[in-house]
Scaffold this motif. Structure first.
Motif, short mmCIF file in Angstrom:
data_model
loop_
_atom_site.label_atom_id
_atom_site.label_comp_id
_atom_site.label_asym_id
_atom_site.label_seq_id
_atom_site.Cartn_x
_atom_site.Cartn_y
_atom_site.Cartn_z
N ALA A 56 -1.05 6.37 -3.91
CA ALA A 56 -0.49 5.31 -4.76
C ALA A 56 -1.57 4.92 -5.76
O ALA A 56 -2.65 5.52 -5.81
CB ALA A 56 -0.06 4.11 -3.91
N GLY A 57 -1.28 3.89 -6.55
CA GLY A 57 -2.30 3.35 -7.43
C GLY A 57 -3.44 2.76 -6.62
O GLY A 57 -3.22 2.18 -5.55
N SER A 58 -4.67 2.91 -7.09
CA SER A 58 -5.83 2.42 -6.34
C SER A 58 -5.75 0.93 -6.05
O SER A 58 -6.15 0.48 -4.97
CB SER A 58 -7.11 2.72 -7.12
OG SER A 58 -7.27 4.11 -7.31
N SER A 59 -5.20 0.17 -6.98
CA SER A 59 -5.09 -1.28 -6.78
C SER A 59 -4.16 -1.59 -5.61
O SER A 59 -4.47 -2.44 -4.77
CB SER A 59 -4.57 -1.95 -8.05
OG SER A 59 -3.35 -1.36 -8.48
N ALA A 60 -3.02 -0.90 -5.54
CA ALA A 60 -2.06 -1.13 -4.45
C ALA A 60 -2.67 -0.76 -3.11
O ALA A 60 -2.50 -1.47 -2.11
CB ALA A 60 -0.79 -0.34 -4.70
N LEU A 61 -3.38 0.35 -3.07
CA LEU A 61 -3.98 0.80 -1.81
C LEU A 61 -5.08 -0.16 -1.35
O LEU A 61 -5.17 -0.49 -0.16
CB LEU A 61 -4.56 2.20 -1.99
CG LEU A 61 -3.54 3.30 -2.28
CD1 LEU A 61 -4.25 4.61 -2.60
CD2 LEU A 61 -2.59 3.50 -1.09
N ALA A 62 -5.89 -0.62 -2.29
CA ALA A 62 -6.96 -1.56 -1.94
C ALA A 62 -6.38 -2.85 -1.37
O ALA A 62 -6.90 -3.40 -0.39
CB ALA A 62 -7.83 -1.86 -3.16
N ARG A 63 -5.30 -3.31 -1.96
CA ARG A 63 -4.67 -4.54 -1.46
C ARG A 63 -4.08 -4.33 -0.07
O ARG A 63 -4.12 -5.23 0.78
CB ARG A 63 -3.61 -5.01 -2.44
CG ARG A 63 -4.21 -5.58 -3.73
CD ARG A 63 -3.17 -5.86 -4.77
NE ARG A 63 -3.76 -6.40 -6.00
CZ ARG A 63 -3.39 -6.05 -7.22
NH1 ARG A 63 -2.42 -5.15 -7.37
NH2 ARG A 63 -3.97 -6.57 -8.27
N GLN A 64 -3.52 -3.16 0.18
CA GLN A 64 -3.00 -2.87 1.52
C GLN A 64 -4.12 -2.87 2.55
O GLN A 64 -3.95 -3.38 3.67
CB GLN A 64 -2.28 -1.53 1.52
CG GLN A 64 -0.95 -1.53 0.78
CD GLN A 64 -0.32 -0.15 0.72
OE1 GLN A 64 -0.48 0.65 1.64
NE2 GLN A 64 0.39 0.14 -0.35
N ILE A 65 -5.26 -2.32 2.19
CA ILE A 65 -6.41 -2.32 3.11
C ILE A 65 -6.86 -3.75 3.37
O ILE A 65 -7.16 -4.12 4.51
CB ILE A 65 -7.55 -1.45 2.54
CG1 ILE A 65 -7.15 0.03 2.55
CG2 ILE A 65 -8.84 -1.66 3.34
CD1 ILE A 65 -8.09 0.95 1.79
N GLU A 66 -6.89 -4.56 2.32
CA GLU A 66 -7.25 -5.98 2.49
C GLU A 66 -6.30 -6.68 3.46
O GLU A 66 -6.72 -7.57 4.21
CB GLU A 66 -7.17 -6.70 1.14
CG GLU A 66 -8.41 -6.60 0.31
CD GLU A 66 -8.37 -7.58 -0.86
OE1 GLU A 66 -9.26 -8.45 -0.92
OE2 GLU A 66 -7.45 -7.46 -1.69
#
Length: 265
Positions: free
Chosen positions: A66-76
């Motif tokens: 996915a977009g890096s922003s979406a993935l980072a938020r999911q990890i958060e």
């Protein structure tokens, strides 16, 4: 939200473990799959590398693109990823500052370029220089881009257009997509006459063609960092991260058009 992801992950492990006890001798049970969250532009390359890894080790890799922003938020929010590969430094830095990655495992893995693409049948041509006539090339159409405020391909593209002095002329004609592959799809379907994507994306889609590369000095260097997540306890995850830095993986990335930044293990 973090507790939700943990309950989901725990439940999955219970089901898998039960199935293994019933159907498979304990000695034959494979290692837990490595869960990788990776930027959408890496799909074909990381798919191939994960398949090679499984063939060599027998270990599975679960991939989420996915977009890096979406993935980072999911990890958060507690999504159970073992490894994160971002398409820019910003989102990896964001997780690093939040204590969400294992900083000592972090590596700058790859580089890329952004390009202007059109549908394959298009006859348009241009050279990307200061003040080039992008608005005139678009006419009544739209410029397909990944989200310009969050997704790396979009932020690189916007920065380049600003540096080249053409952003103000086209900003109201931008069709923003959730990730770079969605932006590419708008062009390949003919829904947008032009788009800004990574050079590697254009290479895997035979229905588009590259009009020109953006000058490297028009935006920040495109760097894909990779890191283990802070919550990962998967013993196979560090080995897969090392595999991504190996000669076989480097050959896959190079063939796809990426620039390899990490030293070969």
């Amino acid at each position: 939200m973090r507790e939700f992801w943990k309950r989901i992950a725990f439940g999955s492990r219970v089901v898998i473990a039960a199935a293994a006890i019933i159907f498979v001798p304990m000695a034959a049970v494979a290692a837990e799959p490595v869960t990788v969250f990776a930027a959408a532009s890496l799909k074909e390359s990381v798919d191939k590398i994960a398949a090679d890894w499984k063939a060599e080790t027998g270990n599975d890799v679960r991939l989420s693109f996915a977009g890096s922003s979406a993935l980072a938020r999911q990890i958060e929010e507690g999504a159970p990823a073992d490894l994160f590969i971002s398409a820019d430094l910003k989102w990896m830095d964001h997780l690093d500052k939040a204590g969400m990655i294992k900083s000592d495992s972090r590596v700058d893995l790859l580089g890329n370029r952004i390009v202007l693409v059109a549908p394959k049948e298009s006859t348009q041509t241009t050279t990307i220089t200061q003040g080039f006539p992008l608005a005139a090339l678009l006419g009544d159409g739209h410029l397909a881009m990944a989200n310009v405020d969050a997704v790396p391909a979009g932020t690189y593209g916007k920065a380049a257009l600003e540096k080249l002095g053409v952003w103000d002329a086209v900003k109201d004609k931008v069709a923003q997509a959730e990730n770079v592959r969605a932006a590419l799809l708008l062009v390949s379907r003919g829904e947008a006459p032009l788009g800004i994507v990574y050079e590697t994306d254009a290479k895997v889609d035979p229905t588009v063609r590259i009009l020109d590369r953006f000058p490297e000095n028009s935006h920040q260097a495109i760097v894909y960092p990779a890191s283990l997540t802070a919550d990962s306890t998967n013993a196979a995850a560090p080995a897969f991260l090392a595999y991504l830095q190996g000669a076989k993986a480097h050959a896959v990335f190079t063939e796809a058009g990426f620039t390899v930044l990490a030293k070969t293990n």
